[in-house]
Design a protein around this motif. Structure first.
Motif, PDB file in Angstrom:
ATOM      1  N   ARG A 210      -6.852  -2.479  -2.324  1.00 23.61           N
ATOM      2  CA  ARG A 210      -6.507  -1.601  -3.449  1.00 23.61           C
ATOM      3  C   ARG A 210      -5.135  -0.975  -3.200  1.00 23.61           C
ATOM      4  N   GLU A 211      -5.045  -0.026  -2.277  1.00 24.51           N
ATOM      5  CA  GLU A 211      -3.733   0.580  -1.974  1.00 24.51           C
ATOM      6  C   GLU A 211      -2.750  -0.511  -1.513  1.00 24.51           C
TER       7      GLU A 211
ATOM      8  N   HIS B 103      -6.571  10.484   3.310  1.00 26.75           N
ATOM      9  CA  HIS B 103      -5.739   9.423   2.737  1.00 26.75           C
ATOM     10  C   HIS B 103      -4.290   9.880   2.907  1.00 26.75           C
TER      11      HIS B 103
ATOM     12  N   HIS C 157      -0.330   9.323   3.246  1.00 31.15           N
ATOM     13  CA  HIS C 157       0.828   8.449   3.016  1.00 31.15           C
ATOM     14  C   HIS C 157       1.878   8.677   4.093  1.00 31.15           C
TER      15      HIS C 157
END
Ligand code: HCA
Ligand code: CU
Length: 468
Positions: A10-11, A192, A194
């Protein structure tokens, strides 16, 4: 105890210019399951029909991992997650002021109502629910607690603390997660993170220390912009530094290499754990230390990943590294000869960017005056490439230059458009490389010529192989 959710599908597929085929997605899911990640985020089925098919196929593979579908807070998406057979839906809805005001045009109370309604809907379909407050780290903290607790009351059992812009630092992450743990109703917390400042894994580890339960990763750190923590780095860091033993480490390299191939994104040589140079030593001081006891300059044994240590021979090289390399080939030299060989290697290294085993063998031949009949372990080859007629050749050249084993790329006239000089460890590596080169978009066909013998040109040792 840490859990991993891998979101390569997905990501990872949100990486600029990366798209996987269905067959590739299934293979990726199997590889991830073999490593033992607890959850696989397989895609957002409402983005496209092919993603919905992939989520469905993966959900029906019978893998050990829980299969998660991602979805915006809308009923169609949640319904699709359900019909695809996902175990869980991850519903995301932004909570920061900037996202609410400029993107969603909703007040905080309206947002809470929408989030709760959709979570309850997903629960009514029998789905487990993770709620992601997108841009959580820029969200007013009191509101974040309020919205997450409302989500938990509506049936979410996981909250993803999303550092969507990668702005956290380990200490701020630690403090925030501690505060969340104190103020949230019972739930699991995902992180999550980044990687915009290169802090993603460090932040995630700090969050786990503070009591969070799960880290989101992708293979090779793929994802929007600069991505999120790399799966291999995460698994090995937790294994070696935190004593987390329940993941299967051996398939990590194969998985990283597979993703390089199918994403067209190649690892930087200095990438930790899976990068080409992770266990390569260069300076005389370092190689001398490593040859005496590898623990001097290696944080752990490369065999953990099924990898081998490498020693570079060039102008930085000392005697022990050259002696070891000659020994590998069974070439015996006296102490005096070794001194001269090292000196010549340094001289040649001053003129050339890279030296190959052929060069070292040749120097040993010259210095000892004996013919040395050995075949270099590494292989040099010229790979000729024809480019599709509609493709812009420099675009292919740019791709090729990012391959670690390709040291020279020429645009040429004639039957082929590009000629590359490659240096690899063995025939298998050559085969793999050719396959990778063939999968570069725009490459029509290749022809490989293995170099059997190299001749010195004008006394400068030849100029092929000089990266440039
Ligand atoms: C995005 C969404 C997300 C969601 C993370 C999650 C993020 O902006 O694309 O669901 O845990 O980074 O916020 O990837
Ligand atoms: Cu993200």
């Amino acid at each position: 105890m840490v859990a991993i959710l891998d979101t390569t599908l997905r990501e990872g597929e949100q990486t600029p210019y990366v798209n996987f085929t269905l067959a590739e997605k299934i293979e990726i899911a199997r590889l991830l399951d073999n490593i033992g990640v607890e959850m696989i985020e397989a895609g957002d089925p409402s983005v496209s029909a092919s993603i919905a098919t992939a989520v469905e196929k993966i959900a029906r593979l019978g893998l050990k991992a829980e299969i998660v579908a991602h979805s915006m807070a809308h009923k169609k998406g949640i319904e699709k997650a359900h019909t695809c057979g996902a175990n869980r839906v991850a519903i995301f809805y932004a909570t920061s002021k900037i996202h609410l005001d400029t993107k969603l045009h909703k007040s905080q109370d309206e947002a809470i109502a929408i989030i709760c309604e959709h979570i309850a809907y997903a629960r009514s379909l029998g789905l487990k629910v993770r709620y992601t407050p997108e841009d959580a780290t820029r969200t007013d903290f009191d509101f974040l607690v309020r919205v997450c607790n409302a989500a938990i009351e509506s049936g979410a059992d996981r909250i993803s603390f999303a550092d969507t812009l990668g702005i956290m630092q380990p200490h701020t992450m630690y403090d925030r997660v501690r505060a969340l743990k104190e103020q949230l109703l019972p739930c699991k917390i995902d992180l999550h993170c980044h990687n915009d400042y290169g802090l993603a894994l460090a932040n995630a580890m700090a969050g786990i220390r503070a009591g969070a339960d799960c880290i989101h990763t992708t293979v090779n750190g793929l994802g929007e912009r600069t991505g999120i923590p790399d799966l291999a780095e995460t698994v090995v860091a937790f294994h070696n530094l935190e004593g987390v033993q329940h993941y299967n480490i051996q398939p990590l390299m194969q998985t990283a290499n597979y993703l390089e191939k199918v994403s067209g994104f190649f690892l930087a040589p200095n990438k930790p754990i899976t990068g080409q140079n992770a266990f390569t030593h260069k300076s005389g001081v370092h190689t001398n230390g490593v040859l005496k006891d590898s623990r001097t300059y290696e944080p752990f044994d490369p065999a953990l990943l099924g990898r081998e240590r490498k020693i570079v021979i060039d102008k930085y090289t000392g005697k022990s590294a050259v002696a070891a390399r000659l020994d590998e080939y069974g070439i015996e030299v006296s102490g005096a000869e070794l001194e001269v060989i090292v000196l010549r290697i340094k001289n040649l290294g001053d003129q050339r960017k890279q030296l190959f085993d052929t060069d070292i063998i040749e120097i040993a031949e010259q210095v000892t005056g004996r013919e040395i009949d050995v075949i270099p372990h590494d292989i040099n080859a010229l790979v000729m490439i024809e480019v599709e007629s509609h493709t812009y050749t420099p675009a292919v050249v740019r791709r090729l230059r990012s391959f670690k084993d390709v040291s020279n790329v020429y645009e040429v006239t004639g039957e082929y458009d590009i000629s590359t000089f490659v240096n690899v460890e063995n025939v298998m590596a050559l085969n793999n490389l050719i396959e990778e080169l063939r999968s570069v978009p725009g490459v029509k066909r290749t022809e490989t010529r293995v170099i059997l013998k190299k001749y010195t040109a004008n006394g400068n040792g030849g100029n092929y192989g000089n990266a440039g």
